[in-house]
Design an enzyme around this catalytic site. Structure first.
Site, mmCIF file in Angstrom:
data_model
loop_
_atom_site.group_PDB
_atom_site.id
_atom_site.type_symbol
_atom_site.label_atom_id
_atom_site.label_comp_id
_atom_site.label_asym_id
_atom_site.label_seq_id
_atom_site.Cartn_x
_atom_site.Cartn_y
_atom_site.Cartn_z
ATOM 1 N N LYS A 1 1.630 7.510 -6.382
ATOM 2 C CA LYS A 1 1.140 7.462 -5.011
ATOM 3 C C LYS A 1 1.693 8.676 -4.271
ATOM 4 C CE LYS A 1 1.118 4.609 -0.837
ATOM 5 N NZ LYS A 1 1.535 3.331 -0.257
ATOM 6 N N LYS B 1 -3.226 7.108 -6.461
ATOM 7 C CA LYS B 1 -3.649 7.025 -5.061
ATOM 8 C C LYS B 1 -3.194 8.272 -4.322
ATOM 9 C CE LYS B 1 -3.169 4.189 -0.906
ATOM 10 N NZ LYS B 1 -2.543 3.060 -0.249
HETATM 11 ZN ZN LIG Z 1 4.672 0.868 2.503
#
Ligand SMILES: [Zn+2]
Length: 334
Positions: A206, A259
């Site tokens: 992420k 992501k």
């Molecule tokens: Zn968070």
């Protein structure tokens, strides 16, 4: 494709297989279906409330009763799963709403599983929606005086939250915080509490991204100071992303996520090729908002572009796509 002589023009005419819709259908390599689509949803306190999220047209913060109606509609459209975020009525420094037995997410999970048991409920496990400062964990002063999220102190909260979600009936828990060691901590806690069969979908790679802007509106969770770059990844790094994914798999992740999505398709492909694990991609709020805004101005055909984007996620190797277009796509493919 490697060791044979590729025929040359005029024997080779690739256009032969593009001549008609039926011909193109016959040789299509990638198929977008509703199977791996997940609709993100936001739960808030109250009754009969659907609060529109300005930067994400068509998305709402739902009170639990409305959320149940929405879950029914989603199930009816043939979608397999939702991803649940909570917006609590009170926030504090220790994110106590994140792991409260009757917290907003826990209440929402119970209500959805009660009404639509076949619909998979995935819960976002993080603290940022529940902390007064908007960071993903416990904030402490570092030796150099800067405020930062304390990794190991945060693990305990994440594990507690994951267990509370499983107790409420969550089918999959999805830690999104990017603390080191959190998948192992959550796996251990779930196992100790009798949830050895609850899978973990980790937000493994992420990135600290500008594409999350509209989500912070939706979840009311912008950091009140600093940013998240001491825990989310530097978007310049791909090898590090692969190491993050390897760590999460070693710690017990069942599904790994990249992501954001659109600017990170190279990583989706590399993660799928290297690990062969169920791979998810998050088509994030900024990607959604860009297309919505352009479509509203008549600059893009939303449906055409969305089908192209989601097919590209699949082509890149994604099994699971988390997208705010899940309902629309289910209708379009229906
Ligand atoms: Zn968070």
């Amino acid at each position: 494709m490697s060791n044979f002589a590729v025929p040359q023009f005029p024997a080779a005419r690739p256009r032969r297989l593009r001549a008609t819709p039926a011909m193109r259908r016959l040789v299509r390599e990638t198929h977008l279906t509703t199977d791996g689509l997940v609709m993100p949803l936001f739960a808030r306190p109250g009754k009969r409330e659907r609060r529109p999220i300005a930067s994400m047209p068509g998305n709402f913060q739902f009170s639990v009763d409305e959320l149940v109606r929405e879950a029914r509609a989603i199930h009816k459209l043939g979608l397999p799963a939702v991803l649940l975020f909570g917006i609590p009525d009170k926030k504090d420094a220790r994110a106590s709403g994140a792991y409260a037995k009757h917290g907003i997410v826990q209440t929402a999970v119970r209500a959805i599983k009660d009404a639509v048991p076949e619909l998979l409920v995935i819960t976002d496990v993080c603290n940022c929606e529940y902390t007064s400062h908007g960071h993903c964990g416990i904030v402490r002063k570092r030796r150099d005086g800067a405020l930062d999220v304390d990794n190991d102190a945060t693990l305990e909260l994440l594990a507690k939250s994951a267990v509370s979600h499983a107790e409420a009936g969550a089918d999959i828990v999805a830690p999104s915080d990017m603390m080191d060691g959190r998948v192992a901590a959550i796996r251990r806690a779930l196992d100790q509490h009798g949830f050895a069969h609850t899978p973990i979908m980790s937000y493994a790679a992420k990135f600290a991204s500008g594409f999350y802007g509209p989500f912070r509106d939706a979840a009311e969770s912008p950091p009140q100071f600093g940013d998240r770059r001491t825990y989310q990844m530097d978007y310049a790094n791909a090898e590090e992303a692969l190491r993050e994914v390897a760590l999460d798999i070693a710690e017990g992740a069942d599904i790994v996520m990249v992501k954001p999505g659109l600017a990170y398709l190279d990583l989706v492909r590399r993660v799928k090729d290297r690990f062969g694990y169920p791979t998810a991609v998050y088509n994030v709020s900024g990607e959604f908002a860009m297309v919505k805004a352009a479509a509203k101005n008549g600059w893009l055909d939303e449906r055409a572009v969305v089908l192209e984007i989601l097919t590209a996620f699949r082509r890149a190797g994604a099994d699971i796509i988390l997208t705010y277009w899940a309902k629309d796509v289910a209708r379009w493919l229906g």
